[in-house]
Design an enzyme around this catalytic site. Structure first.
Site, mmCIF file in Angstrom:
data_model
loop_
_atom_site.group_PDB
_atom_site.id
_atom_site.type_symbol
_atom_site.label_atom_id
_atom_site.label_comp_id
_atom_site.label_asym_id
_atom_site.label_seq_id
_atom_site.Cartn_x
_atom_site.Cartn_y
_atom_site.Cartn_z
ATOM 1 N N VAL A 193 -69.675 -2.505 -58.880
ATOM 2 C CA VAL A 193 -69.178 -2.316 -57.514
ATOM 3 C C VAL A 193 -67.696 -1.962 -57.516
ATOM 4 O O VAL A 193 -67.263 -1.017 -56.861
ATOM 5 C CB VAL A 193 -69.436 -3.574 -56.660
ATOM 6 C CG1 VAL A 193 -68.813 -3.415 -55.269
ATOM 7 C CG2 VAL A 193 -70.928 -3.842 -56.539
ATOM 8 N N ARG A 241 -61.443 -8.787 -66.781
ATOM 9 C CA ARG A 241 -61.516 -9.726 -67.903
ATOM 10 C C ARG A 241 -61.340 -9.025 -69.238
ATOM 11 O O ARG A 241 -60.818 -9.608 -70.183
ATOM 12 C CB ARG A 241 -62.854 -10.469 -67.878
ATOM 13 C CG ARG A 241 -62.962 -11.530 -66.814
ATOM 14 C CD ARG A 241 -64.263 -12.292 -66.894
ATOM 15 N NE ARG A 241 -65.414 -11.430 -66.663
ATOM 16 C CZ ARG A 241 -66.676 -11.829 -66.741
ATOM 17 N NH1 ARG A 241 -66.953 -13.074 -67.080
ATOM 18 N NH2 ARG A 241 -67.669 -10.992 -66.497
ATOM 19 N N LYS A 273 -71.275 -13.498 -51.760
ATOM 20 C CA LYS A 273 -72.235 -14.272 -50.963
ATOM 21 C C LYS A 273 -72.317 -15.721 -51.404
ATOM 22 O O LYS A 273 -72.447 -16.619 -50.564
ATOM 23 C CB LYS A 273 -73.619 -13.624 -51.035
ATOM 24 C CG LYS A 273 -74.151 -13.435 -52.438
ATOM 25 C CD LYS A 273 -75.443 -12.664 -52.444
ATOM 26 C CE LYS A 273 -75.839 -12.291 -53.868
ATOM 27 N NZ LYS A 273 -75.013 -11.198 -54.409
ATOM 28 N N LYS A 306 -77.626 -15.580 -48.665
ATOM 29 C CA LYS A 306 -77.519 -14.617 -47.570
ATOM 30 C C LYS A 306 -78.040 -15.205 -46.257
ATOM 31 O O LYS A 306 -77.472 -14.961 -45.187
ATOM 32 C CB LYS A 306 -78.276 -13.344 -47.944
ATOM 33 C CG LYS A 306 -77.659 -12.616 -49.133
ATOM 34 C CD LYS A 306 -78.550 -11.492 -49.651
ATOM 35 C CE LYS A 306 -77.923 -10.801 -50.852
ATOM 36 N NZ LYS A 306 -78.812 -9.765 -51.425
ATOM 37 N N GLY A 323 -76.618 -2.328 -55.359
ATOM 38 C CA GLY A 323 -76.203 -1.157 -56.129
ATOM 39 C C GLY A 323 -74.739 -0.850 -55.910
ATOM 40 O O GLY A 323 -74.144 -1.227 -54.896
#
Length: 430
Positions: free
Chosen positions: A17, A48, A107, A207, A306
């Site tokens: 993302v 990282r 989330k 969610k 995605g």
């Protein structure tokens, strides 16, 4: 008139993302500037593994010190796409303390401790936006927080996990078993190497907590959400649903009680009629069905995960937050004024599909029916098939409390003529 001094953006995380967010910020820079009223500049990217090559990102922007990045003081917006509880929570609160608004796709954190984030944002007069946390590219959070702010939402029913929807769709369309469908989902990249969060319902439950909190203006945490995964769903369950004119979906269901005094939030597999709009949601797509008092029934549909779809939601929030920054304003914060309690699953009223393995002899059906009657659960239909001393009995009930059904099943297991309870599934979407 466009402001020439850019708004500075810090990006925490540069995976699937994050890298797509950075790419869109670069390739669509002129359009974003025109829509916002000022240019946006990627001022730093916390990762990282700094040695990894990240195409299109200036290596000088890469840092492993996320804390220093959010505390710089010249950052206008922090985009958090690293996920998890910590260090994300500490980084977000530090961002607020040092003058930045936050766009997040987290989330798990919002469901676990959203109240802390909301409070920090309010204390420092900053924005917290999180459209990407629930259903990828599907505009859902903002319609609930803003477009329906003047309405009363009574129910949110949705498919909010693409992996599980793909698995159940393949089981339904091809007759495959759960393991075969999961293997296909993994091969196609829809399922992670460890699919537990998806198939056991943890992702959907997080969610559901977020959706319920926004829809009903009350605080709902992950622990408040009843959760069942789909690992026990069999090809026989799918076939039985088809005989009823239904299909099986893993649903997130958030409801306001009929008396308006409480809410429920749950995630579990359920049979829904083929006539319901959610029944036609195929493969890895998501869809959420909202029932509001004045607006009526609304459905939101699209890709729920995605890199590109999620980045689309993140960038939409970035534009909104930057516009607020220029206007010296903030968007909506937490709305939890109703303070409604979350009822336990035992209070939920729904229909049930129960499959029993029983002895094939006279009187079995009467015994089973008596148990249902003793527990106040009314039977709608019964189907029985038997051969060589063994039989299957499929019972579909009318609406009843979950606690009553649990007591019924416990009593059925004590009957000598009941060999076992093959499956129990709720029937929704009427």
């Amino acid at each position: 008139m466009m402001r020439t001094r850019p708004l500075k953006v810090a990006l925490l995380g540069c995976g699937v993302v994050g890298s797509e967010v950075a790419r869109i910020m670069t390739t669509h820079a002129a359009d974003l500037a025109a829509r916002i009223g000022a240019p946006v500049e990627l001022a730093g990217v916390a990762v990282r593994r700094p040695s990894k090559v990240r195409e299109g990102i200036d290596p000088d922007l890469i840092t492993t010190d996320a804390t220093a990045l959010v505390k710089r003081g010249d950052i206008d917006v922090v985009i958090e796409v690293i996920g998890g509880i910590e260090p994300a929570r500490s980084l977000i609160t530090a961002a607020f303390e040092h003058g930045a608004s936050v766009v997040s796709a987290n989330k798990a954190l919002l469901a676990e401790d959203g109240a802390t984030l909301y409070a920090a944002a309010e204390e420092h007069g900053k924005d917290l936006y999180f459209e990407a946390a629930v259903a990828g590219a599907i505009p859902l959070i903002r319609p609930l927080r803003e477009s329906l702010a003047g309405d009363k939402v009574n129910r949110v029913l949705g498919i909010v996990n693409g992996t599980t929807n793909f698995i159940l769709d393949k089981m339904d369309s091809s007759g495959a078993g759960y393991s075969e469908a999961l293997d296909e989902a993994t091969a196609l990249g829809y399922a992670e190497a460890d699919p537990t969060a998806d198939v056991e319902g943890f992702d959907a439950a997080a969610k559901a907590a977020i959706l319920a909190g926004i829809a009903f203006h009350t605080r709902v945490r992950l622990d408040d959400v009843y959760r069942e995964g789909l690992t026990e769903v069999t090809a026989a369950d799918i076939a039985s649903a088809r005989r009823m004119g239904c299909t099986v979906k893993l649903l997130a269901i958030c409801e306001r009680a009929a008396d308006g005094k409480s809410v429920t939030a749950r995630v579990h597999p359920a049979m829904i009629p083929l006539s319901h709009p959610l029944a036609s949601v195929r493969e890895a797509y998501n869809a959420v069905f909202v029932e509001a008092e004045a607006a009526g029934q609304l459905m939101f549909y699209g890709p729920g995960a995605g890199g590109s779809p999620t980045a689309s939601a993140v960038l939409g929030d970035l534009v909104a937050v930057c516009r607020n920054k220029l206007a010296e304003a903030t968007g909506p914060g937490e709305s939890a004024y109703t303070q409604l309690p979350v009822s336990p699953m035992g209070d939920v009223v729904t229909r049930y599909h129960i499959s029993l393995d029983v002895a094939d002899k006279p009187g079995v059906l009467a015994q089973v029916a008596t148990v249902f009657a003793e527990h106040g659960v009314s039977i709608d239909t019964v189907r029985q098939q038997g051969k060589d001393g063994e039989a299957s009995l499929v019972v579909v009930t009318h609406r009843a409390p979950d606690a009553a059904l649990s007591g019924t099943v416990e009593a059925l297991r004590k009957l000598d003529t009941v060999r076992g309870v093959a499956s129990i599934m709720r029937v929704e979407g009427e």
